[in-house]
Design a protein around this motif. Sequence first.
Motif, mmCIF file in Angstrom:
data_model
loop_
_atom_site.group_PDB
_atom_site.id
_atom_site.type_symbol
_atom_site.label_atom_id
_atom_site.label_comp_id
_atom_site.label_asym_id
_atom_site.label_seq_id
_atom_site.Cartn_x
_atom_site.Cartn_y
_atom_site.Cartn_z
ATOM 1 N N ALA A 66 -7.007 6.793 -0.969
ATOM 2 C CA ALA A 66 -8.463 6.640 -0.981
ATOM 3 C C ALA A 66 -9.139 7.515 -2.027
ATOM 4 O O ALA A 66 -10.322 7.322 -2.325
ATOM 5 N N ALA A 125 0.826 -1.207 0.000
ATOM 6 C CA ALA A 125 0.000 0.000 0.000
ATOM 7 C C ALA A 125 0.860 1.258 0.000
ATOM 8 O O ALA A 125 0.548 2.245 -0.682
ATOM 9 N N ASN A 169 -9.174 -1.096 -3.694
ATOM 10 C CA ASN A 169 -9.509 -0.232 -2.567
ATOM 11 C C ASN A 169 -11.003 0.083 -2.622
ATOM 12 O O ASN A 169 -11.711 -0.310 -3.579
ATOM 13 N N SER A 170 -11.500 0.776 -1.609
ATOM 14 C CA SER A 170 -12.947 1.033 -1.520
ATOM 15 C C SER A 170 -13.445 1.891 -2.668
ATOM 16 O O SER A 170 -14.575 1.726 -3.141
ATOM 17 N N TRP A 199 -6.971 -7.173 -5.982
ATOM 18 C CA TRP A 199 -7.140 -6.455 -4.712
ATOM 19 C C TRP A 199 -7.507 -5.015 -5.041
ATOM 20 O O TRP A 199 -6.775 -4.327 -5.760
ATOM 21 N N ALA A 243 -9.415 -3.988 1.388
ATOM 22 C CA ALA A 243 -9.554 -2.643 0.831
ATOM 23 C C ALA A 243 -9.122 -1.587 1.844
ATOM 24 O O ALA A 243 -8.510 -0.569 1.485
ATOM 25 N N LYS A 244 -9.427 -1.826 3.106
ATOM 26 C CA LYS A 244 -9.088 -0.847 4.138
ATOM 27 C C LYS A 244 -7.578 -0.607 4.226
ATOM 28 O O LYS A 244 -7.135 0.509 4.518
ATOM 29 N N GLN A 245 -6.798 -1.647 3.980
ATOM 30 C CA GLN A 245 -5.338 -1.487 4.026
ATOM 31 C C GLN A 245 -4.840 -0.573 2.921
ATOM 32 O O GLN A 245 -3.883 0.184 3.104
ATOM 33 N N LEU A 246 -5.505 -0.608 1.767
ATOM 34 C CA LEU A 246 -5.161 0.327 0.696
ATOM 35 C C LEU A 246 -5.715 1.719 0.996
ATOM 36 O O LEU A 246 -5.054 2.735 0.765
ATOM 37 N N ASP A 247 -6.947 1.753 1.535
ATOM 38 C CA ASP A 247 -7.597 3.042 1.814
ATOM 39 C C ASP A 247 -6.765 3.918 2.735
ATOM 40 O O ASP A 247 -6.782 5.153 2.623
ATOM 41 N N GLY A 302 -12.423 -6.628 -0.438
ATOM 42 C CA GLY A 302 -11.467 -5.977 -1.327
ATOM 43 C C GLY A 302 -10.781 -6.930 -2.282
ATOM 44 O O GLY A 302 -10.115 -6.486 -3.206
#
Length: 548
Positions: free
Chosen positions: A150, A108, A167-168, A165, A142-146, A198
């Motif tokens: 974001a 990320a 993101n949101s 994979w 997704a949260k790890q990318l967000d 995600g």
Amino acid sequence: MKTIMIWVTVLFSLSCLAKPTIISNVKGYTMSNSGALMQFSHLAFDNGKVLALGDHTLINQFNGAVIIDGKNRTLLPGLIDAHGHFMGMGVTLLQIDVREDKSAQATALHVREYAAQNPDLKWITGRGWNQVLWPGKAFPTAKQLDEYIADRPVWLSRVDGHAGWANSKALALAGITKDTLDPPGGKILRDEQGNPSGVLIDTAQDLLEKHIPQADKAFYEASFNAAQNHLLSLGITSMHDAGISEAVYHFYQQKAKSNQLGVRIYAMLSAVDPNLEAMLSKGYITDDKDFLSIRSVKAYGDGALGSRGAALLEDYSDAPHNRGLLVTQENQLKPLFETVLRNKFQLNFHAIGDRANRLALDQFAATYKTIGGRDLRNRIEHAQVISLQDIPRFKQLDIIPAMQPTHATSDMNMAEDRVGKDRLRGAYAWQRFIKQGSRIALGSDFPVELANPFFGLHAAVTRQDRRNQPTEGWIASQALTLEQAFKGFTIDAAYAAHQEDVLGGLTEGKWADFILVDQDIFDQDPSQLWKTQVLETWVAGKRVYQQP
């Protein structure tokens, strides 16, 4: 009549002025069509094709030839990758590569840095993550990318291409929510509340990827050029492109007509292309310089082992009640096989799990009885995890296993977790195939794996990674000899494409596709094979790459 005779005389005189070329003073190795290893010190060629190979007496045999001193370097035929993705490689070279990132967080962070360096990109896309190599081995979210990016959609393909994979932002743009159903042959990973986590597996990726803007012509051209230059630098002069769309089908033909193909491409039509039958109806596509051949179809049986999408006969050892996914449903196999074989196209079926392999073998056997097609040199691509009772059926049905040595050394850290020790007896079982007389076409599956064919030769011979682990080799009984592996990347790969009379070696009449490398691979510690560097690459008697 007199004018015609004058031109004939002029043309004859010009042809007499053309001189063959001899590469002298080399440690040369090639395979005969029968698979015998041949050695030579001199190679003569003219008009792009091999005239002869032998010793110093060739210089007298071809009096007046242009002599090039090989400086005692090792000369090999151009290597053939029997399973790769040409345009996919080009795209990967132009996008963010997260293969070396050691965790979801590191990936990320890498994505955030890449996004900052490319502010004009509407979508951030890339490839290469592998949760099996991360601490905890859990799929990312997704949260790890967000946390790091974001404001723009992010989509990263797993290293095997069988999962992605997001993101949101990307999930939202694709309209993927708690209420979105899993498509046939795909799976949306979800959290405890049922929301998309995600990660999308196999056909579920289509739900998102159709929202990514289409690449423009300039990006298409850049991807093509990047892939071609990269492969030539690695000594790959020919490759089998495992699944092309109708757009690429036309693109390759344009490139062939304008003499812009530098790597020979044996392209497989994608079985899922909506216009497959129209392309089949046009018959084989070839060119007189053997740079393009389209006479096969790539079909898709299941997913990959790492993402638990490979279709198994029994449950995954590390995931009870999960037997993987069929990308092509069982009731679709009969019409697909009959359509392809009726049109006399070779059928190359992606099958990784033992269930997918058995279904393919069963359908080949049934279709041979009704339609025929046994003589088309049909293939099973990957042939990774196979029931021991099914391996002999490859020989019985004349099915070529097209396999990728580095898959074994990449998968060894999780394969036993996935299928258990007993099923590994039929997994990555190269020597079992060789001993029963099967010809194995070897490749890399780039960009899933790195394209370097010397990585593949090393993995095939040692069953080790490039750190020489494990010390005794992983399931070492299935390792190939160097001659067997070399055969798989040359004459047997050519045979698997109906091209053994023009490619796959340096015997008389074949194209003069060859490479000069920095070490004698046949007089080298096998552990050092992967370090081999390509110094020069020649295609049709012309040097197309030289190491800087």
